[in-house]
Design a protein around this motif. Structure first.
Motif, mmCIF file in Angstrom:
data_model
loop_
_atom_site.group_PDB
_atom_site.id
_atom_site.type_symbol
_atom_site.label_atom_id
_atom_site.label_comp_id
_atom_site.label_asym_id
_atom_site.label_seq_id
_atom_site.Cartn_x
_atom_site.Cartn_y
_atom_site.Cartn_z
ATOM 1 N N PHE A 1 82.473 16.021 41.705
ATOM 2 C CA PHE A 1 83.477 15.404 41.249
ATOM 3 C C PHE A 1 83.921 14.216 41.677
ATOM 4 N N ALA A 2 84.269 14.514 43.244
ATOM 5 C CA ALA A 2 84.668 13.238 44.017
ATOM 6 C C ALA A 2 83.777 12.376 43.992
ATOM 7 N N ASP A 3 82.419 12.552 44.286
ATOM 8 C CA ASP A 3 81.311 11.741 44.028
ATOM 9 C C ASP A 3 81.486 10.827 42.790
ATOM 10 N N LEU A 4 81.610 11.308 41.876
ATOM 11 C CA LEU A 4 81.821 10.581 40.477
ATOM 12 C C LEU A 4 82.871 9.664 40.441
ATOM 13 N N GLN A 5 83.991 10.178 40.889
ATOM 14 C CA GLN A 5 85.332 9.439 41.072
ATOM 15 C C GLN A 5 85.075 8.054 41.961
ATOM 16 N N THR A 6 84.352 8.322 42.987
ATOM 17 C CA THR A 6 83.711 6.999 43.960
ATOM 18 C C THR A 6 83.034 6.284 43.109
ATOM 19 N N ARG A 7 82.064 6.683 42.332
ATOM 20 C CA ARG A 7 81.272 5.993 41.553
ATOM 21 C C ARG A 7 81.950 5.083 40.492
ATOM 22 N N ILE A 8 82.915 5.684 39.905
ATOM 23 C CA ILE A 8 83.598 5.140 38.905
ATOM 24 C C ILE A 8 84.624 3.917 39.744
ATOM 25 N N ALA A 9 85.240 4.279 40.582
ATOM 26 C CA ALA A 9 86.028 3.457 41.429
ATOM 27 C C ALA A 9 85.453 2.078 41.952
ATOM 28 N N LYS A 10 83.992 2.534 42.514
ATOM 29 C CA LYS A 10 83.241 1.134 42.938
ATOM 30 C C LYS A 10 82.842 0.147 41.985
#
Lengths: 169, 169
Positions: B86-95
């Motif tokens: 989930f943290a990876d997905l949040q990073t993907r969305i943020a970038k």
């Protein structure tokens, strides 16, 4: 150097109502071929407190009708939400398409700045301009229900692909 | 009397990427509370030949990046599709959000008439103008994957409502 409110609404709704109609035709054919009672698909839902397929289609059609109709400042035809069969849903989609295609593109001019009031007189009342109403409220709502219809059918084994969802663009 | 290509793309993508982020936060919290291994939700799908949750989020983010970036004639950053948590997905969305918010609104001017070629050099090559590309291809594709992410989570019992899907408008 810009696009019209008409172009961002009626053709988009029409494309997706056409694809929704095709998706539902494939669902009906699937039910026939597999000896599945049509009601099984029509009443299918992804979770107990989500709407069933018929209601998803009704709401999708209502967003197309309501958003396009309000932007054109047209009176909205009332539909009864009494659909029970695939044929009924096709009729609902067809009359929705006929309504939005009857709207005068010129009437959409200036609608981006017109005030639209959602849920007037309720605690959830919200005022938006037409641009926000279409792009950040109406289209997301409409696509939500069209996609959920597709998702319900895919989850129930109807053979569909992204191409069926997208329709002709 | 019209709307800009910028207004019909970046703010819409941003709103829905924000809501997607919130939806995924609720999903992660749900997994923690119910002692569900996060992978169960991250790898969930609605049917065996549909994409799992992680891939739905990656594709949604890529449509936001690709559509907005192409309309602005900007180089597209490449992301690796290696998210696993989930943290990876949040990073993907943020970038993705950071990229589209970095785009110059002025660069979208005239994009409605610019030719866009989908799948160039393949048998499925298709030429569209920017207006059709955004309204009748990019937005439907983007909303498809955002909605399907929501549908997968609802189907798996995560407590979400339409308000979570819609975000702030």
């Amino acid at each position: 150097m810009t696009i019209s409110m008409y172009a961002a609404s009626v053709p988009v709704f029409t494309q997706m109502l056409d694809s929704l109609s095709e998706v539902l035709k494939k669902a009906e054919e699937h039910a026939t071929e597999k000896n599945i009672a049509p009601e099984i698909l029509l009443q299918a839902r992804l979770f107990p407190d989500m709407f069933a397929l018929i209601r998803q289609v009704q709401i999708a059609a209502d967003f197309a009708k309501g958003v396009a109709g309000r932007l054109a400042e047209n009176e909205l035809p009332a539909y009864e939400d009494n659909e029970q069969t695939f044929a009924d849903l096709q009729t609902r989609i067809a009359k929705t398409k006929a309504f939005i295609s009857s709207l005068d593109a010129a009437k959409f001019a200036g609608s981006e700045e017109r005030e639209i009031i959602l849920r007037p007189g309720t605690p959830k009342e919200k005022k938006l301009n037409g641009q926000t109403y279409l792009l950040q409220y109406g289209l997301p709502q409409f696509f939500f229900h069209v996609t959920t219809t597709y998702a319900i059918l895919r989850h129930n084994g109807v053979v569909l692909g992204k191409k069926d969802f997208m329709g002709a663009y």
